[in-house]
Enzyme design. Structure first.
Site, PDB file in Angstrom:
ATOM      1  N   GLY A 147       0.779  -1.105  -0.047  1.00 39.49           N
ATOM      2  CA  GLY A 147      -0.020   0.091  -0.001  1.00 39.49           C
ATOM      3  C   GLY A 147       0.818   1.302  -0.073  1.00 39.49           C
ATOM      4  N   CYS A 248       1.561  10.583 -11.299  1.00 41.44           N
ATOM      5  CA  CYS A 248       0.208  10.553 -11.465  1.00 41.44           C
ATOM      6  C   CYS A 248      -0.401  10.787  -9.868  1.00 41.44           C
ATOM      7  N   ALA A 252      -3.418  13.655  -8.499  1.00 38.67           N
ATOM      8  CA  ALA A 252      -4.821  13.202  -7.773  1.00 38.67           C
ATOM      9  C   ALA A 252      -4.706  13.872  -6.420  1.00 38.67           C
ATOM     10  N   ARG A 253      -3.584  13.773  -5.946  1.00 39.54           N
ATOM     11  CA  ARG A 253      -3.561  14.241  -4.492  1.00 39.54           C
ATOM     12  C   ARG A 253      -3.645  16.164  -4.556  1.00 39.54           C
ATOM     13  N   GLU A 373      -4.280   7.636  -1.646  1.00 38.38           N
ATOM     14  CA  GLU A 373      -3.537   8.620  -2.136  1.00 38.38           C
ATOM     15  C   GLU A 373      -2.432   9.204  -1.138  1.00 38.38           C
ATOM     16  N   ASP A 377       0.474   9.791   7.529  1.00 39.59           N
ATOM     17  CA  ASP A 377       1.811   9.606   7.890  1.00 39.59           C
ATOM     18  C   ASP A 377       2.637   9.584   6.750  1.00 39.59           C
TER      19      ASP A 377
HETATM   20  P1  TGC Z   1      11.518   6.723  -4.252  1.00 35.73           P
HETATM   21  O1  TGC Z   1      12.854   5.837  -4.310  1.00 35.73           O
HETATM   22  O2  TGC Z   1      11.635   7.956  -3.335  1.00 35.73           O
HETATM   23  O3  TGC Z   1      11.011   7.194  -5.788  1.00 35.73           O
HETATM   24  C1  TGC Z   1      11.325   6.396  -6.834  1.00 35.73           C
HETATM   25  C2  TGC Z   1      10.884   7.095  -7.929  1.00 35.73           C
HETATM   26  O4  TGC Z   1       9.680   8.040  -8.104  1.00 35.73           O
HETATM   27  C3  TGC Z   1      10.476   9.246  -7.954  1.00 35.73           C
HETATM   28  N1  TGC Z   1       9.139   9.901  -7.279  1.00 35.73           N
HETATM   29  C4  TGC Z   1       8.289  10.701  -7.619  1.00 35.73           C
HETATM   30  N2  TGC Z   1       7.920  10.967  -8.970  1.00 35.73           N
HETATM   31  C5  TGC Z   1       6.853  12.001  -9.187  1.00 35.73           C
HETATM   32  N3  TGC Z   1       6.168  12.576  -8.001  1.00 35.73           N
HETATM   33  C6  TGC Z   1       6.456  12.061  -6.652  1.00 35.73           C
HETATM   34  N4  TGC Z   1       5.631  12.503  -5.857  1.00 35.73           N
HETATM   35  C7  TGC Z   1       7.450  10.927  -6.555  1.00 35.73           C
HETATM   36  N5  TGC Z   1       8.012  10.419  -5.392  1.00 35.73           N
HETATM   37  C8  TGC Z   1       9.127   9.855  -5.926  1.00 35.73           C
HETATM   38  C9  TGC Z   1      11.561   9.400  -7.611  1.00 35.73           C
HETATM   39  O5  TGC Z   1      12.304  10.344  -8.060  1.00 35.73           O
HETATM   40  C10 TGC Z   1      12.083   8.296  -8.413  1.00 35.73           C
HETATM   41  O6  TGC Z   1      12.262   8.221  -9.485  1.00 35.73           O
HETATM   42  P2  TGC Z   1      13.559   7.452 -10.514  1.00 35.73           P
HETATM   43  O7  TGC Z   1      13.403   8.063 -11.720  1.00 35.73           O
HETATM   44  O8  TGC Z   1      14.860   7.899  -9.893  1.00 35.73           O
HETATM   45  O9  TGC Z   1      13.067   6.029 -10.314  1.00 35.73           O
HETATM   46  O10 TGC Z   1      10.192   5.868  -3.790  1.00 35.73           O
HETATM   47  P3  TGC Z   1       9.679   5.159  -2.457  1.00 35.73           P
HETATM   48  O11 TGC Z   1       9.346   3.537  -3.039  1.00 35.73           O
HETATM   49  O12 TGC Z   1      10.718   5.378  -1.541  1.00 35.73           O
HETATM   50  O13 TGC Z   1       8.603   5.879  -2.179  1.00 35.73           O
HETATM   51  C11 TGC Z   1       8.326   7.129  -1.742  1.00 35.73           C
HETATM   52  C12 TGC Z   1       6.842   7.356  -1.274  1.00 35.73           C
HETATM   53  C13 TGC Z   1       6.622   6.603   0.187  1.00 35.73           C
HETATM   54  C14 TGC Z   1       6.657   8.654  -0.970  1.00 35.73           C
HETATM   55  C15 TGC Z   1       5.940   6.772  -2.205  1.00 35.73           C
HETATM   56  O14 TGC Z   1       6.024   5.212  -2.115  1.00 35.73           O
HETATM   57  C16 TGC Z   1       4.627   7.124  -1.813  1.00 35.73           C
HETATM   58  O15 TGC Z   1       3.880   8.116  -2.102  1.00 35.73           O
HETATM   59  N6  TGC Z   1       3.578   5.951  -1.582  1.00 35.73           N
HETATM   60  C17 TGC Z   1       2.242   6.277  -1.209  1.00 35.73           C
HETATM   61  C18 TGC Z   1       1.542   5.134  -2.057  1.00 35.73           C
HETATM   62  C19 TGC Z   1       0.101   5.959  -2.657  1.00 35.73           C
HETATM   63  O16 TGC Z   1      -0.051   6.999  -2.356  1.00 35.73           O
HETATM   64  N7  TGC Z   1      -0.555   5.045  -3.231  1.00 35.73           N
HETATM   65  C20 TGC Z   1      -1.985   5.621  -3.658  1.00 35.73           C
HETATM   66  C21 TGC Z   1      -2.531   4.738  -4.639  1.00 35.73           C
HETATM   67  S1  TGC Z   1      -3.602   5.491  -5.839  1.00 35.73           S
HETATM   68  C22 TGC Z   1      -5.111   5.788  -4.755  1.00 35.73           C
HETATM   69  O17 TGC Z   1      -5.255   5.734  -3.560  1.00 35.73           O
HETATM   70  C23 TGC Z   1      -6.188   6.169  -5.550  1.00 35.73           C
HETATM   71  S2  TGC Z   1      -7.372   6.708  -4.624  1.00 35.73           S
HETATM   72  C24 TGC Z   1      -8.733   7.207  -5.292  1.00 35.73           C
HETATM   73  C25 TGC Z   1      -8.686   8.781  -5.320  1.00 35.73           C
HETATM   74  O18 TGC Z   1      -7.767   9.275  -5.583  1.00 35.73           O
HETATM   75  O19 TGC Z   1      -9.864   9.408  -5.259  1.00 35.73           O
HETATM   76  P1  FAD Z   2      -0.363   0.308   4.608  1.00 36.04           P
HETATM   77  O1  FAD Z   2       0.560   1.071   4.058  1.00 36.04           O
HETATM   78  O2  FAD Z   2      -0.301  -0.987   5.242  1.00 36.04           O
HETATM   79  O3  FAD Z   2      -0.360   1.201   5.998  1.00 36.04           O
HETATM   80  C1  FAD Z   2      -0.938   0.975   7.408  1.00 36.04           C
HETATM   81  C2  FAD Z   2      -0.604   1.909   8.310  1.00 36.04           C
HETATM   82  O4  FAD Z   2       0.761   2.059   8.421  1.00 36.04           O
HETATM   83  C3  FAD Z   2      -1.084   3.321   8.108  1.00 36.04           C
HETATM   84  O5  FAD Z   2      -1.491   4.222   9.185  1.00 36.04           O
HETATM   85  C4  FAD Z   2       0.307   4.029   7.692  1.00 36.04           C
HETATM   86  O6  FAD Z   2       0.375   5.214   7.626  1.00 36.04           O
HETATM   87  C5  FAD Z   2       1.316   3.480   8.374  1.00 36.04           C
HETATM   88  N1  FAD Z   2       2.693   3.353   7.594  1.00 36.04           N
HETATM   89  C6  FAD Z   2       2.994   2.477   6.421  1.00 36.04           C
HETATM   90  N2  FAD Z   2       4.453   2.725   6.175  1.00 36.04           N
HETATM   91  C7  FAD Z   2       4.876   3.689   7.183  1.00 36.04           C
HETATM   92  C8  FAD Z   2       6.233   4.050   7.640  1.00 36.04           C
HETATM   93  N3  FAD Z   2       7.191   4.110   6.563  1.00 36.04           N
HETATM   94  N4  FAD Z   2       6.333   4.871   8.509  1.00 36.04           N
HETATM   95  C9  FAD Z   2       5.415   5.269   9.324  1.00 36.04           C
HETATM   96  N5  FAD Z   2       4.001   4.629   9.427  1.00 36.04           N
HETATM   97  C10 FAD Z   2       3.704   3.784   8.156  1.00 36.04           C
HETATM   98  N6  FAD Z   2      -5.034   2.348  -4.689  1.00 36.04           N
HETATM   99  C11 FAD Z   2      -4.879   2.227  -5.898  1.00 36.04           C
HETATM  100  O7  FAD Z   2      -3.979   1.979  -6.535  1.00 36.04           O
HETATM  101  N7  FAD Z   2      -5.940   2.719  -6.671  1.00 36.04           N
HETATM  102  C12 FAD Z   2      -6.994   3.336  -6.291  1.00 36.04           C
HETATM  103  O8  FAD Z   2      -7.872   3.395  -7.268  1.00 36.04           O
HETATM  104  C13 FAD Z   2      -7.253   2.962  -4.869  1.00 36.04           C
HETATM  105  N8  FAD Z   2      -8.577   3.661  -4.452  1.00 36.04           N
HETATM  106  C14 FAD Z   2      -8.771   3.456  -2.969  1.00 36.04           C
HETATM  107  C15 FAD Z   2     -10.057   3.629  -2.656  1.00 36.04           C
HETATM  108  C16 FAD Z   2     -10.418   3.596  -1.304  1.00 36.04           C
HETATM  109  C17 FAD Z   2     -11.888   3.824  -0.732  1.00 36.04           C
HETATM  110  C18 FAD Z   2      -9.455   3.159  -0.421  1.00 36.04           C
HETATM  111  C19 FAD Z   2      -9.689   2.918   1.181  1.00 36.04           C
HETATM  112  C20 FAD Z   2      -8.056   3.032  -0.738  1.00 36.04           C
HETATM  113  C21 FAD Z   2      -7.998   3.024  -2.100  1.00 36.04           C
HETATM  114  N9  FAD Z   2      -6.663   2.662  -2.626  1.00 36.04           N
HETATM  115  C22 FAD Z   2      -6.335   2.765  -4.256  1.00 36.04           C
HETATM  116  C23 FAD Z   2      -5.558   2.056  -1.839  1.00 36.04           C
HETATM  117  C24 FAD Z   2      -4.638   3.168  -1.075  1.00 36.04           C
HETATM  118  O9  FAD Z   2      -4.139   4.042  -1.732  1.00 36.04           O
HETATM  119  C25 FAD Z   2      -4.021   2.624  -0.030  1.00 36.04           C
HETATM  120  O10 FAD Z   2      -5.038   2.079   1.162  1.00 36.04           O
HETATM  121  C26 FAD Z   2      -2.998   3.383   1.018  1.00 36.04           C
HETATM  122  O11 FAD Z   2      -1.982   3.760  -0.072  1.00 36.04           O
HETATM  123  C27 FAD Z   2      -2.502   2.804   2.017  1.00 36.04           C
HETATM  124  O12 FAD Z   2      -2.055   1.537   1.848  1.00 36.04           O
HETATM  125  P2  FAD Z   2      -2.545   0.273   2.831  1.00 36.04           P
HETATM  126  O13 FAD Z   2      -4.073   0.543   3.052  1.00 36.04           O
HETATM  127  O14 FAD Z   2      -2.046  -0.880   2.488  1.00 36.04           O
HETATM  128  O15 FAD Z   2      -2.037   0.674   4.404  1.00 36.04           O
END
Ligand code: TGC
Ligand code: FAD
Length: 394
Positions: A147, A248, A252-253, A373, A377
């Site tokens: 995640g 991407c 969205a964020r 997104e 944390d």
């Molecule tokens: P890291 O080693 O820091 O970076 C890997 C590569 O990515 C580049 N990069 C970025 N590029 C663009 N924008 C950013 N914000 C970037 N952050 C890092 C970086 O330069 C590097 O590039 P390259 O070319 O050198 O390879 O990556 P890391 O694995 O240590 O991760 C950092 C961290 C924790 C910030 C990242 O993994 C993260 O943001 N985790 C959260 C995951 C997340 O937000 N998932 C969301 C899934 S989608 C969703 O939730 C949809 S919800 C529905 C809705 O939106 O309504």
């Molecule tokens: P985890 O990553 O397992 O985190 C669990 C807890 O540990 C959290 O409190 C977190 O903050 C904490 N934690 C994790 N790592 C650390 C760290 N290094 N230090 C301190 N604390 C930490 N994803 C998609 O790809 N596409 C989508 O369209 C999408 N839609 C979604 C829609 C809904 C309704 C929901 C609920 C989620 C959706 N997601 C989607 C997934 C979403 O992006 C993930 O739930 C989110 O990134 C967190 O991942 P996780 O739930 O696995 O939590």
């Protein structure tokens, strides 16, 4: 001698006169989306939430409204400013976070991925239909065991002649089962790659996630890929690292920064109206100091969140917005919106727990918004790394 303009009266719904900071065109876009939400979302969304349904005809209505991929140029997209897109997100999320999510996932995740990292053929094939709402997209990054740390994803794609074989599983995917095309991220021999997987491709199935108490007016699915054979041209050619999906997420964020301000505003407005109508101890509850303090703090948070969103919007339009700025906006505004929603819910007393009022729906929705997104944390750690110069993720 210049004379200062006379001070305007305070308007409870625009306390800091933020309206004045918008152009006529921005106000027009905001008002058009607001009217759509008042007509098509607000009267029905309590029922959609209760019944856990999303009327999919909304997609083409949102396409006609022009909000799907509205900040992208060409391919049937409106080419609007980032600020205008943000204002649209604010109005949509004042309706419901699930509806803003539908629009965010379509425009900022699925369409943006194709627009930024796709081939010309991929753009021509998908973007015009997606902008019109004729084809929905989804964005598969998260997995059951990956995640916050998407780099640990298990989904893999390997070459087989000129084809690709995709295998793995994605979890929590918004619009998943409704999407005509899934943008799916996978490890490959040469880094993280994105793939376009059309609905109905052999070996690709979806399963909706039920029993959610949040984002109930939004489809959330699991995507399963059982050795799915894809042609070479299914791969997004322009990126081969996590930078692809993370770029991407920035888009969205950014929309969520505005959307959260909209959800907070809707809760504040509901609490303000209720507090003036509700009589206890022979007076409207708005006349008691404790309730006024709650309303004052809500007004403060709503205005602060809107100003922060507008500031980031102006930065994005001038090209100076960095991902670290977006993290501050997402963390600050979603936390603020949660505070406002929880406080508003108490102002409504028992009525605060029913879907007759929007507050508990927003409050529950925001529990997803604070997690998806990038969790609160994760964004705190991004800001922490920016201010200390020390990465604390690992
Ligand atoms: P890291 O080693 O820091 O970076 C890997 C590569 O990515 C580049 N990069 C970025 N590029 C663009 N924008 C950013 N914000 C970037 N952050 C890092 C970086 O330069 C590097 O590039 P390259 O070319 O050198 O390879 O990556 P890391 O694995 O240590 O991760 C950092 C961290 C924790 C910030 C990242 O993994 C993260 O943001 N985790 C959260 C995951 C997340 O937000 N998932 C969301 C899934 S989608 C969703 O939730 C949809 S919800 C529905 C809705 O939106 O309504
Ligand atoms: P985890 O990553 O397992 O985190 C669990 C807890 O540990 C959290 O409190 C977190 O903050 C904490 N934690 C994790 N790592 C650390 C760290 N290094 N230090 C301190 N604390 C930490 N994803 C998609 O790809 N596409 C989508 O369209 C999408 N839609 C979604 C829609 C809904 C309704 C929901 C609920 C989620 C959706 N997601 C989607 C997934 C979403 O992006 C993930 O739930 C989110 O990134 C967190 O991942 P996780 O739930 O696995 O939590």
């Amino acid at each position: 001698m210049s004379t200062a303009p006379p001070a305007e009266a305070i308007r409870p719904h625009d306390y800091l006169a933020i309206d004045r900071l918008l152009s006529d065109e921005e106000r027009d876009i905001r008002d058009t989306v607001r009217a759509f939400v008042a007509d098509r979302i607000t009267p029905h969304v309590g029922d959609w939430f209760e019944q856990a349904t999303t009327p999919l005809e909304l997609a083409s209505e949102l396409g006609k409204l022009g909000v799907l991929g509205m900040h992208l140029e060409g391919y049937g997209c409106a080419g609007a400013s980032a600020t205008a897109y943000g204002l649209a997100c604010m109005e949509l999320e004042a309706g419901d976070s699930g509806i803003r999510s539908l629009v965010s996932v379509q425009g900022s995740l699925a369409m943006f991925a194709i627009w930024r990292w796709g081939s010309e053929e991929q753009k021509q094939e998908w973007l015009p239909r997606m902008a019109a709402g004729e084809a929905l997209g989804c964005f598969g990054l998260s997995e059951p065991d990956a995640g916050s740390d998407p780099g640990s994803m298990r989904t893999r794609a390997r070459r087989d002649g000129s084809d690709w074989i995709l295998h793995g599983q994605k979890m929590w995917i918004t619009n998943g089962s409704a999407a005509e095309v899934a943008v799916v991220w996978a490890h490959t021999e040469d880094g993280v790659r994105g793939f376009l997987v059309p609905k109905g491709t052999k070996g690709f199935t979806t399963q909706d996630i039920h029993k959610k108490m949040s984002l109930r007016a939004s489809i959330t699915s699991e995507l399963l890929f059982d050795d799915v054979r894809l042609p070479g041209e299914a791969m997004l050619p322009e990126v081969s690292s996590l930078k692809g999906p993370l770029s991407c997420l920035n888009e969205a964020r950014y929309g969520i920064v505005w959307g959260a301000a909209g959800a907070a505003r809707a809760c504040f407005e509901s609490a303000l109206a209720y507090s003036k109508d509700r009589i206890q101890f022979d007076k409207p509850i708005a006349s008691f100091q404790i309730q006024q303090q709650k309303l004052a703090l809500m007004a403060l948070e709503v205005n602060r969140a809107t100003l922060l969103a507008l500031h980031l919007g102006r930065m994005k339009d001038e090209g100076t917005l960095r991902p670290e700025h977006v993290s501050m906006g997402k963390l600050g505004n979603v936390n603020a919106a949660l505070e406002v929603a929880r406080s508003a819910r108490q102002v409504l007393g028992a009525n605060g727990v029913t879907l007759e009022y929007p507050v508990i729906r927003h409050m529950n929705n925001l529990e997803s918004v604070v997690t998806y997104e990038g969790t609160a944390d994760v964004h705190a750690l991004v800001i922490g790394a920016a201010v200390t110069g020390i990465q604390a993720f690992r």
